[in-house]
Design a protein around this motif. Structure first.
Motif, PDB file in Angstrom:
ATOM      1  N   CYS A   1       4.186  13.640 -12.080  1.00 18.48           N
ATOM      2  CA  CYS A   1       2.881  13.403 -11.470  1.00 18.48           C
ATOM      3  C   CYS A   1       1.803  13.893 -12.421  1.00 18.48           C
ATOM      4  O   CYS A   1       2.088  14.509 -13.451  1.00 18.48           O
ATOM      5  CB  CYS A   1       2.777  14.093 -10.110  1.00 18.48           C
ATOM      6  N   GLY A   2       0.555  13.639 -12.035  1.00 21.70           N
ATOM      7  CA  GLY A   2      -0.541  13.987 -12.911  1.00 21.70           C
ATOM      8  C   GLY A   2      -1.117  15.360 -12.663  1.00 21.70           C
ATOM      9  O   GLY A   2      -2.151  15.711 -13.251  1.00 21.70           O
ATOM     10  N   ASP A   3      -0.504  16.157 -11.840  1.00 24.86           N
ATOM     11  CA  ASP A   3      -1.022  17.493 -11.571  1.00 24.86           C
ATOM     12  C   ASP A   3      -0.841  18.372 -12.807  1.00 24.86           C
ATOM     13  O   ASP A   3       0.274  18.483 -13.348  1.00 24.86           O
ATOM     14  CB  ASP A   3      -0.294  18.111 -10.373  1.00 24.86           C
ATOM     15  N   PRO A   4      -1.905  19.031 -13.294  1.00 24.40           N
ATOM     16  CA  PRO A   4      -1.798  19.834 -14.520  1.00 24.40           C
ATOM     17  C   PRO A   4      -0.781  20.966 -14.400  1.00 24.40           C
ATOM     18  O   PRO A   4      -0.066  21.259 -15.363  1.00 24.40           O
ATOM     19  CB  PRO A   4      -3.209  20.362 -14.723  1.00 24.40           C
ATOM     20  N   THR A   5      -0.717  21.597 -13.253  1.00 27.93           N
ATOM     21  CA  THR A   5       0.234  22.709 -13.072  1.00 27.93           C
ATOM     22  C   THR A   5       1.665  22.209 -13.167  1.00 27.93           C
ATOM     23  O   THR A   5       2.522  22.831 -13.805  1.00 27.93           O
ATOM     24  CB  THR A   5      -0.002  23.383 -11.711  1.00 27.93           C
TER      25      THR A   5
ATOM     26  N   CYS B   1       5.488  15.523  -6.386  1.00 33.87           N
ATOM     27  CA  CYS B   1       5.891  15.850  -7.754  1.00 33.87           C
ATOM     28  C   CYS B   1       7.348  16.309  -7.749  1.00 33.87           C
ATOM     29  O   CYS B   1       7.879  16.742  -6.724  1.00 33.87           O
ATOM     30  CB  CYS B   1       5.010  16.951  -8.331  1.00 33.87           C
ATOM     31  N   PHE B   2       7.966  16.211  -8.950  1.00 35.91           N
ATOM     32  CA  PHE B   2       9.365  16.600  -9.134  1.00 35.91           C
ATOM     33  C   PHE B   2      10.245  15.814  -8.168  1.00 35.91           C
ATOM     34  O   PHE B   2      10.912  16.371  -7.290  1.00 35.91           O
ATOM     35  CB  PHE B   2       9.540  18.111  -8.931  1.00 35.91           C
ATOM     36  N   THR B   3      10.211  14.506  -8.359  1.00 30.41           N
ATOM     37  CA  THR B   3      10.942  13.606  -7.472  1.00 30.41           C
ATOM     38  C   THR B   3      12.400  13.546  -7.887  1.00 30.41           C
ATOM     39  O   THR B   3      12.729  13.404  -9.074  1.00 30.41           O
ATOM     40  CB  THR B   3      10.324  12.207  -7.513  1.00 30.41           C
ATOM     41  N   ALA B   4      13.299  13.622  -6.888  1.00 29.38           N
ATOM     42  CA  ALA B   4      14.736  13.539  -7.128  1.00 29.38           C
ATOM     43  C   ALA B   4      15.168  12.083  -7.124  1.00 29.38           C
ATOM     44  O   ALA B   4      14.396  11.162  -6.822  1.00 29.38           O
ATOM     45  CB  ALA B   4      15.472  14.336  -6.063  1.00 29.38           C
TER      46      ALA B   4
END
Length: 405
Positions: free
Chosen positions: A161-165, A189-192
């Motif tokens: 994803c585009g989240d900076p963290t 985010c962090f898709t399985a």
């Protein structure tokens, strides 16, 4: 030749020692010594029990040093200049985030908070990171987000994803709860491979859903990008409020308890009365010394004592005990009359009496020793025989005295 005798020196008796010895002091004060040892033992037990209870072992607690605690993450955040404040009630949490730039970490595995409490927490201006919420909390804080299974503890999930963290973290590992969202303002985010996401972030970043508590623990936080993700989410503001709800957050329902109805002064008064009663017992108990045998203030006739004992023996039906009492007195008097010692045995007295009176020794021994009464009539008969023996000895000794002036 006269021998000089050495004069005998009369020694004065040694005076009694007035100073009590150590053994005497210990014997006199043994109660207080035992009480002191008991009190010290209770104090030690309470001290160790309190010490053991004071160890923080709560899951993901910032003070927990065990593998399932969060002390390592909290320490790193403090080193980075973030003020970490631990709270256990909603009121304390709301007070801590008031007028400050704060982030709240919420971990409520038991589901102690209800919907109204969650809404109050969500209405604050602080950022909110929610770790593995239950279904009710998920519906309240993240509408449109639902559960989508879980990942294996050994799976490594990559940022997508585009989240900076999330991009800085790169990858995360550990067992994660996965979510799917239909909310257009939320991003996973962090898709399985199954399609569920381990982290769900709202577009404005005000709320973050974190699908794993293990990733923040002392044992797993240093694996893959777990630490970078945790530090990025929790260290973005000046203060982190680490909120672990407790039973104090559970609303009280039903009628008031007895404790609530009892006035506040009752406990103090009751405790004072109990302590006063205990002290009074010790005070009065110490006034009574050891038992002292004293003579009766009046003279009691021997016949009254004899009749009283006879009634007791009669009530209990203890004929043998009554006969033994009669025999003891008779044997003692016969020994004196026959010129024997008071300490002479019954056999010696019986043989001497038989020799003086000319009676059959077996009959004398039976009366003084062997015969057992089986009824009241037997007891009366044996007591008569005892009197006959005393009379016979008296006659024999009187006759002997006359023949030998």
């Amino acid at each position: 030749m006269t021998l000089a005798t050495k004069p005998t020196v009369q020694r004065e008796p040694e005076p009694d020692v007035a100073t009590p010895r150590l053994r005497t002091r210990l014997r006199r004060n043994r109660f207080w010594i035992i009480a002191a040892v008991f009190a010290v033992g209770i104090a030690l037990v309470l001290m160790f029990a309190t010490r053991g209870a004071s160890i923080d072992a709560a899951l993901l607690s910032p003070g927990n040093q065990t593998p399932n605690g969060g002390r390592a993450l909290a320490q790193v955040l403090r080193q980075e200049g973030v003020t970490v404040t631990e709270t256990t009630t909603l009121d304390a949490t709301l007070e801590a985030v008031e007028d400050t730039d704060s982030t709240v970490l919420l971990f409520d595995p038991s589901g102690l908070l209800d919907a109204s409490q969650l809404e109050r927490l969500g209405d604050t201006d602080a950022g909110l990171v929610v770790v593995t919420p239950r279904a009710a909390a998920l519906r309240t804080l993240f509408p449109g987000v639902s559960f989508a299974g879980s990942s294996d503890a050994t799976d490594v999930l990559s940022s997508d994803c585009g989240d900076p963290t999330a991009e800085r973290a790169g990858t995360v590992t550990g067992g994660w709860t996965l979510y799917t969202t239909t909310d257009a303002d939320a991003e996973g985010c962090f898709t399985a491979d199954s399609g569920g996401s381990a982290v769900v972030t709202q577009a404005d970043g005000a709320r973050v859903l974190l699908g794993s508590a293990d990733a923040l623990t002392n044992d797993v936080v240093d694996r893959a990008g777990n630490a970078a993700l945790a530090l990025g989410l929790l260290g973005s503001t000046e203060q982190l409020v680490w909120y672990l709800p407790s039973l104090a957050d559970v609303p009280v329902t039903g009628p008031p308890s007895l404790d609530a109805l009892t006035p506040s002064w009752v406990a103090g008064v009751t405790g004072t009365v109990i302590i006063t009663a205990i002290l009074a017992m010790f005070w009065r108990g110490r006034r009574f010394g050891p038992l002292v045998i004293e003579d009766l203030p009046v003279a009691v006739r021997a016949s009254e004592t004899m009749e009283g004992r006879a009634r007791l023996y009669q009530r209990s039906g203890n004929r043998q005990r009554a006969l033994d009492a009669l025999r003891i007195g008779t044997v003692s008097r016969l020994a004196v009359a026959a010129g024997l010692s008071r300490h002479a045995s019954v056999v010696e007295v019986a043989d001497t009496v038989a020799g003086l009176t000319g009676l059959d020794p077996r009959h004398v021994r039976s009366v003084l020793l062997d015969a057992v009464p089986t009824s009241d009539a037997d007891l009366v008969s044996l007591s008569d025989h005892l009197l006959d023996l005393e009379a016979a000895v008296a006659r024999a000794t009187d006759l002997t005295g006359r023949n030998h002036p």
